[in-house]
Scaffold this motif. Structure first.
Motif, PDB file in Angstrom:
ATOM      1  N   LEU A 147     -28.607  -6.358  20.444  1.00  0.00           N
ATOM      2  CA  LEU A 147     -27.942  -5.455  19.520  1.00  0.00           C
ATOM      3  C   LEU A 147     -28.480  -5.231  18.136  1.00  0.00           C
ATOM      4  N   SER A 148     -29.052  -6.532  17.577  1.00  0.00           N
ATOM      5  CA  SER A 148     -29.800  -6.401  16.325  1.00  0.00           C
ATOM      6  C   SER A 148     -30.681  -7.431  16.349  1.00  0.00           C
ATOM      7  N   ASP A 149     -31.818  -6.943  15.707  1.00  0.00           N
ATOM      8  CA  ASP A 149     -32.863  -7.909  15.264  1.00  0.00           C
ATOM      9  C   ASP A 149     -32.359  -9.260  14.305  1.00  0.00           C
ATOM     10  N   ASP A 150     -31.344  -8.876  13.384  1.00  0.00           N
ATOM     11  CA  ASP A 150     -30.797  -9.552  12.595  1.00  0.00           C
ATOM     12  C   ASP A 150     -29.822 -10.705  13.086  1.00  0.00           C
ATOM     13  N   TYR A 151     -29.555 -10.465  14.431  1.00  0.00           N
ATOM     14  CA  TYR A 151     -28.642 -11.624  15.035  1.00  0.00           C
ATOM     15  C   TYR A 151     -29.579 -12.877  15.665  1.00  0.00           C
ATOM     16  N   LYS A 152     -29.479 -13.892  14.659  1.00  0.00           N
ATOM     17  CA  LYS A 152     -30.130 -15.131  14.861  1.00  0.00           C
ATOM     18  C   LYS A 152     -29.271 -16.047  15.628  1.00  0.00           C
ATOM     19  N   ILE A 153     -30.161 -16.563  16.775  1.00  0.00           N
ATOM     20  CA  ILE A 153     -29.508 -17.475  18.017  1.00  0.00           C
ATOM     21  C   ILE A 153     -29.569 -18.731  17.143  1.00  0.00           C
ATOM     22  N   LYS A 169     -28.147 -20.341  33.018  1.00  0.00           N
ATOM     23  CA  LYS A 169     -28.162 -18.776  33.734  1.00  0.00           C
ATOM     24  C   LYS A 169     -27.274 -18.120  32.755  1.00  0.00           C
ATOM     25  N   TYR A 170     -25.971 -18.225  32.427  1.00  0.00           N
ATOM     26  CA  TYR A 170     -25.350 -17.200  31.899  1.00  0.00           C
ATOM     27  C   TYR A 170     -25.256 -17.148  30.363  1.00  0.00           C
ATOM     28  N   VAL A 171     -25.521 -18.260  29.715  1.00  0.00           N
ATOM     29  CA  VAL A 171     -25.758 -18.193  28.166  1.00  0.00           C
ATOM     30  C   VAL A 171     -27.087 -17.635  27.918  1.00  0.00           C
ATOM     31  N   THR A 172     -28.215 -17.766  28.744  1.00  0.00           N
ATOM     32  CA  THR A 172     -29.271 -17.173  28.637  1.00  0.00           C
ATOM     33  C   THR A 172     -29.230 -15.609  28.603  1.00  0.00           C
ATOM     34  N   GLU A 173     -28.456 -15.436  29.718  1.00  0.00           N
ATOM     35  CA  GLU A 173     -28.351 -13.788  29.805  1.00  0.00           C
ATOM     36  C   GLU A 173     -27.579 -13.297  28.645  1.00  0.00           C
ATOM     37  N   THR A 174     -26.441 -13.830  27.991  1.00  0.00           N
ATOM     38  CA  THR A 174     -25.864 -13.755  26.922  1.00  0.00           C
ATOM     39  C   THR A 174     -26.563 -13.480  25.757  1.00  0.00           C
ATOM     40  N   ILE A 175     -27.293 -14.305  25.548  1.00  0.00           N
ATOM     41  CA  ILE A 175     -28.401 -14.344  24.424  1.00  0.00           C
ATOM     42  C   ILE A 175     -29.216 -13.032  24.322  1.00  0.00           C
ATOM     43  N   ARG A 176     -29.762 -12.927  25.456  1.00  0.00           N
ATOM     44  CA  ARG A 176     -30.646 -11.321  25.601  1.00  0.00           C
ATOM     45  C   ARG A 176     -29.685 -10.235  25.456  1.00  0.00           C
ATOM     46  N   SER A 177     -28.330 -10.207  25.562  1.00  0.00           N
ATOM     47  CA  SER A 177     -27.493  -9.155  25.547  1.00  0.00           C
ATOM     48  C   SER A 177     -27.424  -9.038  23.971  1.00  0.00           C
ATOM     49  N   LEU A 178     -26.951 -10.334  23.239  1.00  0.00           N
ATOM     50  CA  LEU A 178     -26.785 -10.269  21.927  1.00  0.00           C
ATOM     51  C   LEU A 178     -27.722  -9.936  21.004  1.00  0.00           C
ATOM     52  N   THR A 179     -29.010 -10.554  21.382  1.00  0.00           N
ATOM     53  CA  THR A 179     -30.078 -10.167  20.388  1.00  0.00           C
ATOM     54  C   THR A 179     -30.502  -8.779  20.715  1.00  0.00           C
ATOM     55  N   CYS A 212     -20.566 -11.740   9.889  1.00  0.00           N
ATOM     56  CA  CYS A 212     -19.951 -10.519   9.031  1.00  0.00           C
ATOM     57  C   CYS A 212     -19.314  -9.356   9.914  1.00  0.00           C
ATOM     58  N   ASP A 213     -20.494  -9.000  10.937  1.00  0.00           N
ATOM     59  CA  ASP A 213     -19.914  -8.194  12.064  1.00  0.00           C
ATOM     60  C   ASP A 213     -19.054  -8.577  12.944  1.00  0.00           C
ATOM     61  N   TYR A 214     -18.579  -9.587  13.152  1.00  0.00           N
ATOM     62  CA  TYR A 214     -17.594 -10.224  13.810  1.00  0.00           C
ATOM     63  C   TYR A 214     -16.102 -10.060  13.211  1.00  0.00           C
ATOM     64  N   LEU A 215     -16.219 -10.495  11.798  1.00  0.00           N
ATOM     65  CA  LEU A 215     -15.198 -10.408  11.249  1.00  0.00           C
ATOM     66  C   LEU A 215     -14.793  -9.137  10.761  1.00  0.00           C
ATOM     67  N   GLU A 216     -15.761  -8.038  10.996  1.00  0.00           N
ATOM     68  CA  GLU A 216     -15.271  -6.555  10.676  1.00  0.00           C
ATOM     69  C   GLU A 216     -15.047  -6.006  12.090  1.00  0.00           C
ATOM     70  N   GLU A 217     -14.876  -6.707  13.136  1.00  0.00           N
ATOM     71  CA  GLU A 217     -14.587  -6.441  14.636  1.00  0.00           C
ATOM     72  C   GLU A 217     -15.539  -5.109  14.874  1.00  0.00           C
ATOM     73  N   LYS A 218     -16.837  -5.118  14.786  1.00  0.00           N
ATOM     74  CA  LYS A 218     -17.794  -4.376  15.217  1.00  0.00           C
ATOM     75  C   LYS A 218     -17.667  -3.987  16.640  1.00  0.00           C
ATOM     76  N   PRO A 219     -17.147  -2.916  17.314  1.00  0.00           N
ATOM     77  CA  PRO A 219     -17.316  -2.567  18.683  1.00  0.00           C
ATOM     78  C   PRO A 219     -18.272  -3.139  19.770  1.00  0.00           C
ATOM     79  N   SER A 220     -19.679  -3.160  19.000  1.00  0.00           N
ATOM     80  CA  SER A 220     -20.670  -3.609  20.065  1.00  0.00           C
ATOM     81  C   SER A 220     -20.341  -5.504  20.224  1.00  0.00           C
ATOM     82  N   LEU A 221     -19.741  -6.007  19.566  1.00  0.00           N
ATOM     83  CA  LEU A 221     -19.477  -7.390  19.658  1.00  0.00           C
ATOM     84  C   LEU A 221     -18.241  -7.744  20.656  1.00  0.00           C
ATOM     85  N   ALA A 222     -17.619  -6.672  21.112  1.00  0.00           N
ATOM     86  CA  ALA A 222     -16.148  -7.060  21.742  1.00  0.00           C
ATOM     87  C   ALA A 222     -16.534  -7.845  23.042  1.00  0.00           C
TER      88      ALA A 222
END
Length: 533
Positions: free
Chosen positions: A266-272, A254-264, A19-29
């Motif tokens: 942002l919000s505890d509700d972002y489930k991997i 290496k890179y996906v693990t780092e991205t997951i850390r950055s994504l989570t 939902c945040d992606y669809l609303e183009e939340k700046p934190s996900l850019a």
């Protein structure tokens, strides 16, 4: 057909991340390339043109033509295969498992989205060519996920013990499934057409890949859909350098693990959705698809006796690239390496794991595609629509949890006011005077007043629930009708598109639903569609 829209967030069926992606939340850019809009495709076209070479086009088209050997092509699909050789041709892609008889309804929605988006892009950018592609997930080995579909509330299932990539499985036993399914269908013209499709696909073809290709081509070939099978040694030749980086350098890990850390973060509700492994490839042979793991410099295939040194595994990769099968992390890269692709269309779960991959793609200098959430629909027939109107339901009401829906409607139709909000407000006003008195005494009296307020509010809650329960019993017929209707529209308390098979809609309408659905599905609408059929 009458249609209405509801925001995805308001349905309660989509994650906060999507939902945040669809609303183009700046934190996900930073987790995607360009948001899907017609205007944004201009930059995506330029980027992909610069990052995709003519040699790859030749390999792709040669492989596709061999895959289509013996398949009757429509004029439009044949034209699209030829166009793929030209530098001004780009693909819009969706993918799905080889579910028996297409599986759930949303399989159709994905492909309709893909075809319609190519048409919209052609209107906006007439100097380019846009080709719809369906990627068959023929290398998946989760047979239990694909060996059935639902029809009129019952599971039609292919009961076999199967191992290895599902696309290579022989269609033995599906003649028996056809007999069972035929008996349930009846003998209308629509039912007989469904029988023809099933029989020709699964009784007259030898493998699940061949059956699935025929069926999807029969349903969508006249729209120019190109069907691709990634289980192909020619196409995997293009993937060899990336497989090496995965297995020997653990690049995606290496890179996906780092991205997951950055994504989570942002919000505890972002489930991997998925986590990367150190090696994201399976070893693939007939009847075998098992993970490749490394231990002390030796590369092993899990649950087998197969072992390789690094040099032996490198040689195996060069000689037999078709034996290396990407998992869910590596497959998107494979797709974008071999296709001149601009956009991937997928469900919420798929987009959630694509959002983990941007950094990985950047490191490998592979263009990251635009990500478009596939259309979601609720189909409501005339009889159901009349019930909705008679019960006084709104579109948002339909998506409520069943207990919430019942409570809401019972309050509306009851001749007794079940809402004790006014009583609670009056109680609070009374206690305000007691608090003023308590402040003039000591803290123990103040605490006693607070406790008494909580007790009396809880008492009102209990009375309200008991009154609601009594009214539910009194208005039992209304509750039953509400429950029956919602269970029809949301079977198993799930979205209809995840439960029903297209054959059920085909039989209900008495005609192929694809044409009608195509008129109303809008891939860039960015809202949930409720459609009366």
């Amino acid at each position: 057909m009458h249609k209405a829209y509801i925001p995805y967030r308001a349905t309660g069926y989509f994650s906060k991340l999507i939902c945040d992606y669809l609303e183009e939340k700046p934190s996900l850019a930073n987790f995607y390339n360009r948001f899907p809009s017609l205007d944004n495709f201009k930059g995506q076209i330029e980027e992909k043109r610069a990052n995709y070479n003519q040699a790859s086009r030749s390999v792709l088209v040669d492989a596709l033509q061999l895959q289509y050997a013996g398949v009757q092509l429509s004029k439009q699909t044949s034209l699209n295969l030829d166009l793929l050789r030209t530098p001004d041709s780009f693909t819009i892609t969706t993918g799905h498992q080889l579910n028996l008889f297409t599986g759930p309804l949303y399989f159709l929605y994905k492909i309709i989205d893909t075809i319609k988006l190519t048409k919209e892009l052609k209107e906006r950018y007439p100097e380019q060519h846009f080709i719809p592609v369906y990627w068959m997930a023929s290398e998946d080995h989760d047979f239990e996920e694909i060996n059935y579909f639902n029809f009129q509330g019952k599971k039609v299932q292919w009961n076999q013990v199967k191992k290895g990539a599902v696309g290579r499985l022989p269609t033995e036993g599906l003649d028996h499934v056809f007999k069972v399914f035929s008996e349930a269908l009846g003998n209308t013209d629509a039912a007989n057409e469904i029988k023809r499709l099933f029989r020709t696909a699964y009784v007259q073809h030898k493998t699940l890949t061949a059956a699935s290709r025929w069926l999807v081509n029969e349903l969508f070939g006249n729209q120019g859909l190109v069907i691709i099978d990634g289980d192909d040694s020619r196409l995997k030749q293009l993937l060899i350098p990336y497989i090496q980086k995965d297995i020997f350098e653990h690049t995606p890990y290496k890179y996906v693990t780092e991205t997951i850390r950055s994504l989570t973060a942002l919000s505890d509700d972002y489930k991997i959705q998925v986590n990367p492994r150190e090696i994201n490839y399976f070893y693939l042979r007939d009847g075998l698809r098992e993970r490749i793991v490394e231990k002390n410099g030796t590369y092993m295939v899990k649950d087998t006796d197969l072992k390789f040194s690094r040099q032996e595994l490198e040689k195996e990769l060069r000689q037999f690239p078709e034996r290396f099968s990407p998992n869910v992390i590596a497959r998107p890269l494979y797709q974008e390496v071999i296709l001149p692709n601009l956009c991937y269309i997928g469900g919420g779960g798929e987009l959630a794991y694509w959002l983990e991959l941007k950094q990985y793609f950047n490191h490998l200098r592979v263009s990251f595609p635009m990500l478009l959430l596939r259309s979601s629909l609720l189909l409501v027939d005339e009889k159901q629509a009349k019930k909705v109107a008679k019960l006084g339901l709104t579109i948002p009401d339909l998506f409520l949890k069943q207990s919430s829906l019942i409570n809401k409607k019972i309050r509306e139709v009851s001749n007794i006011d079940i809402d004790f909000s006014e009583q609670k407000k009056h109680l609070e006003q009374q206690f305000e005077a007691l608090y003023e008195l308590a402040k003039q005494t000591d803290v123990t009296f103040l605490n006693a007043v607070k406790a008494q307020e909580v007790k009396q509010k809880n008492g009102l809650d209990v009375l309200e629930k008991r009154l609601l329960k009594a009214q539910k019993q009194k208005l039992k017929d209304h509750v039953v009708r509400l429950t029956e209707l919602q269970n029809q529209l949301f079977p198993n308390h799930s979205l209809q598109e995840r439960q029903l098979n297209f054959s059920e809609i085909y039989v209900r309408l008495g005609q192929n639903p694809i044409v009608e659905l195509s008129k109303h599905i809008a891939p860039l609408a960015n809202q949930f569609l409720v459609l009366r059929i």
